[in-house]
Write an enzyme that holds these catalytic residues in place. Structure first.
Site, PDB file in Angstrom:
ATOM      1  N   LEU A 119      35.536  19.625 -14.016  1.00 34.11           N
ATOM      2  CA  LEU A 119      35.181  20.762 -13.173  1.00 34.11           C
ATOM      3  C   LEU A 119      36.213  20.861 -12.062  1.00 34.11           C
ATOM      4  CD1 LEU A 119      31.559  21.508 -11.813  1.00 34.11           C
ATOM      5  CD2 LEU A 119      33.677  22.498 -10.935  1.00 34.11           C
TER       6      LEU A 119
ATOM      7  N   THR B 108      35.499  22.090  -7.607  1.00 33.66           N
ATOM      8  CA  THR B 108      34.119  21.676  -7.308  1.00 33.66           C
ATOM      9  C   THR B 108      33.634  22.239  -5.974  1.00 33.66           C
ATOM     10  OG1 THR B 108      34.372  19.641  -8.589  1.00 33.66           O
ATOM     11  CG2 THR B 108      32.596  19.700  -6.981  1.00 33.66           C
TER      12      THR B 108
ATOM     13  N   LYS C 176      44.887  28.709 -10.288  1.00 41.30           N
ATOM     14  CA  LYS C 176      46.171  29.176  -9.741  1.00 41.30           C
ATOM     15  C   LYS C 176      47.187  29.440 -10.859  1.00 41.30           C
ATOM     16  CE  LYS C 176      45.626  26.746  -5.298  1.00 41.30           C
ATOM     17  NZ  LYS C 176      44.462  25.889  -5.614  1.00 41.30           N
TER      18      LYS C 176
ATOM     19  N   ASP D 155      39.840  17.110 -16.448  1.00 43.06           N
ATOM     20  CA  ASP D 155      39.151  17.467 -15.209  1.00 43.06           C
ATOM     21  C   ASP D 155      37.931  18.283 -15.632  1.00 43.06           C
ATOM     22  OD1 ASP D 155      38.163  18.330 -12.794  1.00 43.06           O
ATOM     23  OD2 ASP D 155      40.132  18.709 -11.920  1.00 43.06           O
TER      24      ASP D 155
ATOM     25  N   ASP E 293      29.920  17.953 -12.831  1.00 42.58           N
ATOM     26  CA  ASP E 293      31.115  17.132 -13.061  1.00 42.58           C
ATOM     27  C   ASP E 293      30.782  15.968 -13.996  1.00 42.58           C
ATOM     28  OD1 ASP E 293      33.422  17.776 -10.795  1.00 42.58           O
ATOM     29  OD2 ASP E 293      31.426  18.159 -10.032  1.00 42.58           O
TER      30      ASP E 293
END
Length: 337
Positions: A119, A122, A252, A117, A51
């Site tokens: 990652l 996570t 998604k 974002d 991240d």
């Protein structure tokens, strides 16, 4: 085409290669096995070395090329000098040679907000990594234990992981990039891992095969690790034929545009703007829609609060149907921004 591509096209072309670089960082950290995990607000809200390095790479690379844009990243990181090997200065020529939609041709750097974002997914990343690196056991694991599950079950968690870079103007998500670092992991050693999807309102979306879910089935994709009674009640109100529980907002929305799900339903204030900006841009580019549970659009201005406090409902088609199915109890529990 004009001799100089529009600013937003140059930004999108750079974001494409920057996302690819971030995806490579995510893979590299996993393969070292040294994830450097820290809990931010709890066990379901983690941060890893991947991240941190991916965000440093994305934000520094874009800021160097576009110093006047506003960049908002998920991770709160201290100011420090970034090593040159994290910097990506490339761009995708295909995007530079694509005609910019008329309404975006004159946009200036300072009018654009980039939501990052580094990652997404996570928790799934850490679980997939843990089982990927776990030594084989001579004895048979207890039935029902994590160790008893096929390794492919845990490796499939890496499908949930994405890198998200969304571009907003006037409060609207207008362009986005989603990198899937572990795409093609099923092909095994030597496979060319990763793919990058990009899209812009008025142009369409690219890097995948657009497909609608079967019209006679309601397949709902929802959270894997952040469920609650409100979330469950809302999913059940959709009268689904199937429910898919996975991680990552980017993942998604990919399920929606590739025809594996009919609606993404998350009746909870867990999602943030950096989770939804890039996915919304890509979904909108192919005629889909992402709103809160009340049917109201989210805004992505630089000064908005980061939390999507009224949940997320996204569809490729038939958005109003799913909005109409949201129970009153859910609407009362989630206040619209």
């Amino acid at each position: 085409m004009s001799s100089s591509p529009a600013v937003v096209m140059r930004l999108l072309a750079s974001a494409y290669t920057v996302a690819g670089k971030a995806g490579a960082i995510v893979r590299k950290v996993l393969h070292t096995g040294e994830l450097g995990i820290v809990e931010k607000t709890g066990a379901n809200d983690l941060q890893t070395l991947a991240d941190r390095l991916a965000q440093q790479s994305i934000c520094t690379s874009l800021a160097q090329q576009f110093p006047k844009i506003t960049i908002i990243g998920e991770e709160e990181l201290p100011s420090e000098e970034i090593s040159n090997d994290l910097i990506e200065n490339g761009h995708l020529e295909e995007i530079l040679h694509t005609t910019c939609p008329k309404e975006y041709r004159e946009l200036k750097e300072e009018e654009l907000v980039v939501w990052v974002d580094p990652l997404d997914g996570t928790k799934e990343y850490t679980e997939g990594s843990r089982h990927l690196r776990a030594p084989s056991r001579a004895q048979t694991p207890h039935k029902g234990s994590d160790a008893a599950q096929p390794l492919c079950t845990f490796l499939s968690l890496l499908d949930n992981v994405t890198v998200l870079i969304g571009i907003a103007h006037g409060g609207k998500a207008i362009a986005g990039v989603i990198n899937q670092p572990f795409y093609n992991y099923q092909l095994g050693a030597g496979a060319d891992l990763g793919r990058t999807i990009w899209g812009m309102s008025g142009l369409g979306a690219f890097g995948f095969q657009l497909q609608e879910a079967p019209g006679d089935r309601r397949v709902i994709t929802t959270t894997r690790s952040h469920s609650s009674k409100v979330v469950t009640d809302c999913v059940e109100a959709m009268e689904p034929h199937e429910v898919i529980r996975v991680g990552g907002a980017g993942n998604k929305v990919i399920q929606l545009v590739e025809g594996r799900a009919s609606a993404y339903v998350f009746a909870s204030p867990g999602c943030k703007k950096w989770d939804t900006c890039a996915p919304e841009a890509i979904l909108t580019a192919v005629g889909g829609k992402l709103t809160d549970m009340h049917g109201n659009a989210y805004r992505y201005d630089a000064n908005v609060k980061h939390m999507n406090s009224a949940g997320v409902l996204a569809t490729l088609r038939n958005h109003e149907y799913y909005i109409s199915r949201v129970p009153q109890s859910v609407l009362q529990a989630l206040k619209s921004d």
